[in-house]
Design an enzyme around this catalytic site. Structure first.
Site, PDB file in Angstrom:
ATOM      1  N   HIS A  25       0.863  -1.181   0.000  1.00  0.00           N
ATOM      2  CA  HIS A  25       0.000   0.000   0.000  1.00  0.00           C
ATOM      3  C   HIS A  25       0.900   1.232   0.000  1.00  0.00           C
ATOM      4  O   HIS A  25       2.130   1.130  -0.099  1.00  0.00           O
ATOM      5  CB  HIS A  25      -0.952  -0.022   1.196  1.00  0.00           C
ATOM      6  CG  HIS A  25      -0.275  -0.249   2.523  1.00  0.00           C
ATOM      7  ND1 HIS A  25       0.605   0.649   3.072  1.00  0.00           N
ATOM      8  CD2 HIS A  25      -0.349  -1.289   3.403  1.00  0.00           C
ATOM      9  CE1 HIS A  25       1.042   0.200   4.239  1.00  0.00           C
ATOM     10  NE2 HIS A  25       0.494  -0.975   4.470  1.00  0.00           N
ATOM     11  N   HIS A  36       3.991   1.307   2.182  1.00  0.00           N
ATOM     12  CA  HIS A  36       5.148   0.614   1.633  1.00  0.00           C
ATOM     13  C   HIS A  36       5.805   1.453   0.534  1.00  0.00           C
ATOM     14  O   HIS A  36       7.041   1.530   0.451  1.00  0.00           O
ATOM     15  CB  HIS A  36       4.730  -0.730   1.031  1.00  0.00           C
ATOM     16  CG  HIS A  36       4.198  -1.715   2.012  1.00  0.00           C
ATOM     17  ND1 HIS A  36       2.878  -2.111   2.037  1.00  0.00           N
ATOM     18  CD2 HIS A  36       4.799  -2.395   3.024  1.00  0.00           C
ATOM     19  CE1 HIS A  36       2.693  -2.989   3.007  1.00  0.00           C
ATOM     20  NE2 HIS A  36       3.844  -3.172   3.621  1.00  0.00           N
ATOM     21  N   ARG A  72       7.949   3.643  10.696  1.00  0.00           N
ATOM     22  CA  ARG A  72       7.748   3.951  12.114  1.00  0.00           C
ATOM     23  C   ARG A  72       6.466   3.337  12.664  1.00  0.00           C
ATOM     24  O   ARG A  72       6.301   3.285  13.888  1.00  0.00           O
ATOM     25  CB  ARG A  72       7.721   5.464  12.314  1.00  0.00           C
ATOM     26  CG  ARG A  72       9.061   6.146  12.075  1.00  0.00           C
ATOM     27  CD  ARG A  72       9.021   7.592  12.519  1.00  0.00           C
ATOM     28  NE  ARG A  72      10.250   8.299  12.227  1.00  0.00           N
ATOM     29  CZ  ARG A  72      11.338   8.270  12.996  1.00  0.00           C
ATOM     30  NH1 ARG A  72      11.342   7.551  14.108  1.00  0.00           N
ATOM     31  NH2 ARG A  72      12.416   8.960  12.659  1.00  0.00           N
ATOM     32  N   ASP A  97       5.569   0.250  12.757  1.00  0.00           N
ATOM     33  CA  ASP A  97       6.012  -0.883  13.576  1.00  0.00           C
ATOM     34  C   ASP A  97       7.178  -0.405  14.431  1.00  0.00           C
ATOM     35  O   ASP A  97       8.333  -0.786  14.225  1.00  0.00           O
ATOM     36  CB  ASP A  97       6.411  -2.050  12.689  1.00  0.00           C
ATOM     37  CG  ASP A  97       5.229  -2.625  11.932  1.00  0.00           C
ATOM     38  OD1 ASP A  97       4.262  -3.054  12.580  1.00  0.00           O
ATOM     39  OD2 ASP A  97       5.260  -2.610  10.689  1.00  0.00           O
ATOM     40  N   GLN A 131       9.375  -2.985  16.219  1.00  0.00           N
ATOM     41  CA  GLN A 131      10.203  -3.674  15.229  1.00  0.00           C
ATOM     42  C   GLN A 131      11.386  -2.803  14.833  1.00  0.00           C
ATOM     43  O   GLN A 131      12.524  -3.284  14.736  1.00  0.00           O
ATOM     44  CB  GLN A 131       9.379  -4.012  13.996  1.00  0.00           C
ATOM     45  CG  GLN A 131      10.189  -4.565  12.829  1.00  0.00           C
ATOM     46  CD  GLN A 131       9.329  -4.887  11.634  1.00  0.00           C
ATOM     47  OE1 GLN A 131       8.730  -5.955  11.567  1.00  0.00           O
ATOM     48  NE2 GLN A 131       9.248  -3.976  10.682  1.00  0.00           N
ATOM     49  N   MET A 150      -2.134   3.178   7.695  1.00  0.00           N
ATOM     50  CA  MET A 150      -2.218   2.173   6.632  1.00  0.00           C
ATOM     51  C   MET A 150      -1.612   0.860   7.098  1.00  0.00           C
ATOM     52  O   MET A 150      -0.572   0.826   7.729  1.00  0.00           O
ATOM     53  CB  MET A 150      -1.513   2.666   5.377  1.00  0.00           C
ATOM     54  CG  MET A 150      -2.280   3.731   4.634  1.00  0.00           C
ATOM     55  SD  MET A 150      -1.568   4.060   3.010  1.00  0.00           S
ATOM     56  CE  MET A 150      -2.752   5.273   2.413  1.00  0.00           C
TER      57      MET A 150
END
Length: 328
Positions: free
Chosen positions: A43, A46, A171, A173, A176, A207
């Site tokens: 999306h 990404h 950011r 995640d 992660q 998103m």
């Protein structure tokens, strides 16, 4: 998009499905290189990572995008089988994002690596595993205790296979991002981690590929996450401390029907030390203070940046979101 087979005349776009095809596509390529690691179902969030990768490598550089639904980061009962897989649409989207107004590729080369689990883990379950450390024991790690070990396993493997100078991570995640930064630091991986800001829908929803699971009614409930973050930011702007910021966000989520809260936390964005006294983050700092994150307020008191992070279930879909805030 096809796999490049001649290192002497590499295709400007290449799709590699095996390690050998990837090695062939990258052979002899000494241009600046950046990687964007995804699980597909791409999306605009990404694509923001891809655009940032293109900015870093320049017009003659190479952008590598990996598309792999990593089974090691899914626990039993999670949505591994249901996770959307849309490779053809992903390839079309990547081509569109990196094509300039003149119809030419805006970077030197685009290489997409889309392996299967058998390609990534040719000997079955890895015998040597990555321990993601204390950062992986709180918040997402408490709820999904095997998740970050699986993330580190695939990220480190893909870094070795793609050999980038830069690796872009969103950011959204946030934990992660912190875990990957710590892994790169502690294992001396020669890659620069580049954080990229959260992309939101026009209604404020962060998103996510998992947004596709939401019904219309559930999507309305899900907007409580971004409203909770705004409530926390508003409290921070008035000078509220971390505990009060957390309480403001929690109140919004608790008031929304259809939202089952997993956590609302305020933590240090790098160490994940709990800043709100809620017992959700780590108790003690496990890495050096980042001087870029800490400064002096106008009155001489120390001010710092905190991460307000929320996670909740809306229907059967689990969503996360976060925002950075300035704390007194």
């Amino acid at each position: 998009m096809t796999a490049s087979t001649s290192p002497d005349t590499p295709a400007r776009t290449a799709l590699a499905r095996t390690r050998e095809e990837l090695a062939s596509a990258l052979a002899g390529d000494d241009a600046p290189r950046a990687v964007v690691m995804t699980m597909g179902a791409l999306h605009q969030g990404h694509f923001d990572l891809v655009r940032e990768a293109a900015r870093h490598v320049g017009a003659d550089g190479t952008v590598v995008v990996t598309i792999f639904v990593n089974p090691l980061q899914f626990a039993p009962g999670e949505d591994l089988d249901a996770y959307p897989r849309t490779l053809e649409a992903d390839l079309d989207g990547l081509a569109a994002v990196l094509t300039g107004a003149d119809g030419a590729l805006a970077v030197g080369r685009l290489v997409v690596f889309a392996p299967t689990p058998e390609v990534m883990y040719p000997y079955g379950d890895p015998q040597v595993r990555i321990d993601p450390g204390p950062l992986a024991t709180v918040l997402e790690g408490r709820i999904r205790p095997t998740h970050f070990a699986g993330v580190c396993q695939v990220v480190l493997s893909l870094m070795h296979l793609t050999a980038p100078r830069w690796a872009m991570f969103g950011r959204k995640d946030a934990q992660q991002l912190a875990v990957v930064k710590a892994m790169v630091r502690d294992l001396a991986v020669p890659v620069e981690i580049v954080p990229v800001d959260i992309r939101r829908e026009t209604d404020g929803l962060a998103m996510s590929s998992r947004n596709a699971y939401l019904s219309d009614a559930e999507r309305g409930h899900a907007l409580a996450l971004s409203r909770a973050l705004e409530a926390g930011r508003a409290a921070a702007r008035t000078g509220a401390d971390a505990a009060a910021v957390r309480a403001a966000a929690q109140q919004v989520l608790d008031a929304e029907a259809g939202v089952e809260v997993d956590y609302v936390a305020v933590v240090d964005p790098d160490s994940f030390v709990d800043l709100a006294g809620a017992g959700l983050g780590l108790e003690t700092r496990n890495q050096p203070v980042d001087s870029a994150q800490v400064g002096s307020a106008a009155d001489g008191a120390r001010s710092s940046q905190g991460l307000l992070a929320v996670a909740a279930r809306v229907g059967s879909t689990r969503l996360i979101d976060n925002t950075l805030i300035d704390l007194p």
